[in-house]
Design an enzyme around this catalytic site. Structure first.
Site, PDB file in Angstrom:
ATOM      1  N   HIS A  52       0.835  -1.205   0.000  1.00  0.00           N
ATOM      2  CA  HIS A  52       0.000   0.000   0.000  1.00  0.00           C
ATOM      3  C   HIS A  52       0.871   1.257   0.000  1.00  0.00           C
ATOM      4  O   HIS A  52       2.089   1.197   0.230  1.00  0.00           O
ATOM      5  CB  HIS A  52      -0.924  -0.016   1.211  1.00  0.00           C
ATOM      6  CG  HIS A  52      -2.047  -1.002   1.085  1.00  0.00           C
ATOM      7  ND1 HIS A  52      -2.996  -1.194   2.048  1.00  0.00           N
ATOM      8  CD2 HIS A  52      -2.366  -1.844   0.063  1.00  0.00           C
ATOM      9  CE1 HIS A  52      -3.871  -2.100   1.641  1.00  0.00           C
ATOM     10  NE2 HIS A  52      -3.494  -2.528   0.443  1.00  0.00           N
ATOM     11  N   GLU A  54       1.204   3.682   2.070  1.00  0.00           N
ATOM     12  CA  GLU A  54       1.918   4.006   3.305  1.00  0.00           C
ATOM     13  C   GLU A  54       3.233   3.238   3.392  1.00  0.00           C
ATOM     14  O   GLU A  54       4.259   3.780   3.796  1.00  0.00           O
ATOM     15  CB  GLU A  54       1.055   3.657   4.531  1.00  0.00           C
ATOM     16  CG  GLU A  54      -0.215   4.464   4.649  1.00  0.00           C
ATOM     17  CD  GLU A  54      -1.373   3.826   3.906  1.00  0.00           C
ATOM     18  OE1 GLU A  54      -1.149   3.212   2.842  1.00  0.00           O
ATOM     19  OE2 GLU A  54      -2.513   3.961   4.369  1.00  0.00           O
ATOM     20  N   CYS A  86      -1.583  -1.251   7.337  1.00  0.00           N
ATOM     21  CA  CYS A  86      -0.727  -0.060   7.264  1.00  0.00           C
ATOM     22  C   CYS A  86      -0.588   0.583   8.639  1.00  0.00           C
ATOM     23  O   CYS A  86       0.405   1.236   8.939  1.00  0.00           O
ATOM     24  CB  CYS A  86      -1.302   0.952   6.280  1.00  0.00           C
ATOM     25  SG  CYS A  86      -1.137   0.398   4.586  1.00  0.00           S
ATOM     26  N   ALA A 155     -25.035   4.600 -28.508  1.00  0.00           N
ATOM     27  CA  ALA A 155     -24.509   5.191 -29.747  1.00  0.00           C
ATOM     28  C   ALA A 155     -25.694   5.617 -30.588  1.00  0.00           C
ATOM     29  O   ALA A 155     -26.631   4.840 -30.818  1.00  0.00           O
ATOM     30  CB  ALA A 155     -23.669   4.169 -30.500  1.00  0.00           C
ATOM     31  N   ARG A 185     -14.999  -1.372 -22.072  1.00  0.00           N
ATOM     32  CA  ARG A 185     -15.443  -2.685 -21.582  1.00  0.00           C
ATOM     33  C   ARG A 185     -14.359  -3.334 -20.731  1.00  0.00           C
ATOM     34  O   ARG A 185     -14.637  -3.929 -19.693  1.00  0.00           O
ATOM     35  CB  ARG A 185     -15.753  -3.617 -22.766  1.00  0.00           C
ATOM     36  CG  ARG A 185     -17.046  -3.311 -23.476  1.00  0.00           C
ATOM     37  CD  ARG A 185     -17.222  -4.282 -24.635  1.00  0.00           C
ATOM     38  NE  ARG A 185     -18.393  -3.981 -25.441  1.00  0.00           N
ATOM     39  CZ  ARG A 185     -18.613  -4.526 -26.638  1.00  0.00           C
ATOM     40  NH1 ARG A 185     -17.753  -5.384 -27.157  1.00  0.00           N
ATOM     41  NH2 ARG A 185     -19.701  -4.208 -27.310  1.00  0.00           N
ATOM     42  N   THR A 197     -30.914  -7.005 -27.772  1.00  0.00           N
ATOM     43  CA  THR A 197     -29.615  -6.583 -28.308  1.00  0.00           C
ATOM     44  C   THR A 197     -28.825  -7.798 -28.792  1.00  0.00           C
ATOM     45  O   THR A 197     -28.166  -7.768 -29.830  1.00  0.00           O
ATOM     46  CB  THR A 197     -28.819  -5.820 -27.220  1.00  0.00           C
ATOM     47  OG1 THR A 197     -29.546  -4.641 -26.929  1.00  0.00           O
ATOM     48  CG2 THR A 197     -27.423  -5.456 -27.673  1.00  0.00           C
ATOM     49  N   LEU A 205     -19.538  -8.776 -26.997  1.00  0.00           N
ATOM     50  CA  LEU A 205     -19.467  -8.066 -25.714  1.00  0.00           C
ATOM     51  C   LEU A 205     -18.131  -8.261 -25.003  1.00  0.00           C
ATOM     52  O   LEU A 205     -18.034  -8.128 -23.785  1.00  0.00           O
ATOM     53  CB  LEU A 205     -20.637  -8.444 -24.785  1.00  0.00           C
ATOM     54  CG  LEU A 205     -22.034  -8.149 -25.340  1.00  0.00           C
ATOM     55  CD1 LEU A 205     -23.102  -8.539 -24.326  1.00  0.00           C
ATOM     56  CD2 LEU A 205     -22.187  -6.671 -25.708  1.00  0.00           C
TER      57      LEU A 205
HETATM   58  C1  AOF Z   1      -4.409   1.792   2.470  1.00  0.00           C
HETATM   59  N1  AOF Z   1      -3.431   2.166   1.603  1.00  0.00           N
HETATM   60  O1  AOF Z   1      -2.541   2.222  -0.443  1.00  0.00           O
HETATM   61  C2  AOF Z   1      -4.616   1.165  -0.178  1.00  0.00           C
HETATM   62  C3  AOF Z   1      -5.640   0.812   0.725  1.00  0.00           C
HETATM   63  O2  AOF Z   1      -6.274  -6.459  -0.775  1.00  0.00           O
HETATM   64  P1  AOF Z   1      -5.449  -5.454  -0.049  1.00  0.00           P
HETATM   65  O3  AOF Z   1      -4.751  -6.021   1.146  1.00  0.00           O
HETATM   66  O4  AOF Z   1      -4.479  -4.698  -0.932  1.00  0.00           O
HETATM   67  O5  AOF Z   1      -6.446  -4.379   0.589  1.00  0.00           O
HETATM   68  C4  AOF Z   1      -7.259  -3.639  -0.236  1.00  0.00           C
HETATM   69  C5  AOF Z   1      -8.110  -2.698   0.601  1.00  0.00           C
HETATM   70  O6  AOF Z   1      -7.266  -1.824   1.364  1.00  0.00           O
HETATM   71  C6  AOF Z   1      -8.934  -1.792  -0.309  1.00  0.00           C
HETATM   72  O7  AOF Z   1     -10.211  -2.341  -0.566  1.00  0.00           O
HETATM   73  C7  AOF Z   1      -9.026  -0.526   0.516  1.00  0.00           C
HETATM   74  O8  AOF Z   1     -10.033  -0.624   1.501  1.00  0.00           O
HETATM   75  C8  AOF Z   1      -7.670  -0.497   1.200  1.00  0.00           C
HETATM   76  N2  AOF Z   1      -6.710   0.162   0.298  1.00  0.00           N
HETATM   77  N3  AOF Z   1      -5.519   1.163   2.020  1.00  0.00           N
HETATM   78  O9  AOF Z   1      -4.289   2.041   3.675  1.00  0.00           O
HETATM   79  C9  AOF Z   1      -3.480   1.874   0.306  1.00  0.00           C
HETATM   80  N4  AOF Z   1      -4.668   0.839  -1.499  1.00  0.00           N
HETATM   81 ZN    ZN Z   2      -3.043  -0.353   3.890  1.00  0.00          ZN
END
Ligand code: AOF
Ligand code: ZN
Length: 335
Positions: A52, A54, A86, A155, A185, A197, A205
């Site tokens: 993430h 952090e 985090c 469209a 898509r 459709t 699709l």
């Molecule tokens: C954070 N910092 O940069 C992000 C967060 O599947 P995981 O473990 O990567 O967790 C995904 C979830 O974590 C996502 O649905 C959202 O709630 C949070 N994302 N949180 O502190 C981050 N990308």
């Molecule tokens: Zn996180």
């Protein structure tokens, strides 16, 4: 809030936006560490499943600094998902203040805010929250409204028809427009159409190799769809009579609930006119993508089948106008 908070949060937002589509279905998140008024580190969530924001901002900062501020566009997570929480990375000896763009609407990951306070860290919330939410419109809509983010695509000829009287709509728009539809898509988890459709156009699709293919969803109230249609190569989900009522609004709500339960974060609705009109009337949509081709056919199937007057406000605002050779595309956001 200090006068510098918005400034540094905007830098964190710039970091977040580097994440692009590769983080999907996760949100785009950025973080910046500031010590003595200077940025000492920054980072962002790069790809789905990877560390993430952090972690990327904190893992190699000088541990001897103190009283630093962490700016992060989304509440730091507090769960064991693909990575550790985090929250565990935020050391009060180093970071004594955390400025957060917006709370995390994902109930599995949220809760960091309260834990930061328990650690005696100063917390500031909702700094540039609108920008953080705009960056992750699909993510927030999914968790807050408990339904997929919905993109309606249509469209049309210049005189507002989406097909000839016989139902044929291949092809109103040009190849470049259609390429852009295939890309759209590939960015969606699912694509929904009505049975007619399939019968009139026999579309695939798919994303035509532009990326991953969306899951195909078909509304077939009378159980009449023929299994020879091209879409059956991709194992579509069919909502038919036994699960649907005579009220299109109730049906849409039911389908959206089902898709939410199945973790479909984004849904593209690609017609035809009746399905499109039911979604417009239900107000269950977030974006409207209209392609206009410079063609006139005088009669045909209209774009909209409902009944509204000129004073009815669709609450649309233009987000973007694009040009594909002689076709024009208007992307509207619903407020
Ligand atoms: C954070 N910092 O940069 C992000 C967060 O599947 P995981 O473990 O990567 O967790 C995904 C979830 O974590 C996502 O649905 C959202 O709630 C949070 N994302 N949180 O502190 C981050 N990308
Ligand atoms: Zn996180």
């Amino acid at each position: 809030m200090t006068s510098k908070d918005k400034f540094f949060m905007k830098l964190a937002l710039q970091e977040a936006s580097k994440g692009g589509i590769a983080v999907y279905p996760n949100p785009r998140v950025g973080a910046v560490v500031v010590s003595d008024g200077k940025v000492v580190s920054s980072g962002y969530h790069k790809t789905f499943g990877s560390p993430h924001a952090e972690f990327n901002a904190l893992h190699n900062i000088d541990k001897n600094i103190s009283n630093a501020t962490l700016y992060v566009t989304l509440e730091p997570c507090n769960h064991h998902g693909k990575t550790g929480p985090c929250m565990d990375l935020i050391d009060p000896k180093v970071i004594n203040r955390v400025v957060i763009g917006s709370r995390d609407p994902n109930p599995l990951a949220s809760g960091g805010l309260e834990l930061l306070k328990q650690k005696n860290i100063d917390v500031e919330i909702d700094i540039c929250a609108d920008e953080s939410r705009q960056l992750n419109r699909r993510f927030f809509t999914f968790y807050e409204n408990k339904r997929p983010y919905i993109i309606l695509k249509i469209a049309s000829t210049m005189d507002g028809f989406i097909a000839e009287d016989n139902g044929h709509s291949k092809w109103i728009t040009n190849v470049d427009s259609r390429d852009s539809v295939h890309e759209l898509r590939s960015s969606c988890d699912a694509i929904l159409v009505g049975r007619k459709t399939i019968e009139k156009d026999n579309p695939s699709l798919t994303s035509h190799g532009k990326g991953k293919d969306p899951k195909i969803i078909i509304i077939d109230k009378q159980n009449r769809i023929k299994k020879s249609a091209s879409v059956f190569k991709n194992d579509p989900i069919i909502f038919s009579g036994d699960r649907l009522t005579n009220d299109p609004h109730v049906n849409i709500k039911y389908i959206l609930d089902t898709l939410f339960q199945n973790n479909i974060q984004s849904l593209m609705v690609e017609g035809g006119g009746i399905t499109f009109s039911h979604f417009i009337d239900s107000k269950f949509f977030d974006e409207l993508h209209v392609y206009y081709a410079p063609k006139l056919i005088g009669s045909g199937l209209p774009l909209y089948h409902g009944r509204k007057s000129l004073v009815d406000n669709l609450e649309l605002k233009i987000h973007k106008v694009q040009r594909f050779k002689n076709d024009i595309k208007i992307i509207y956001y619903k407020n």
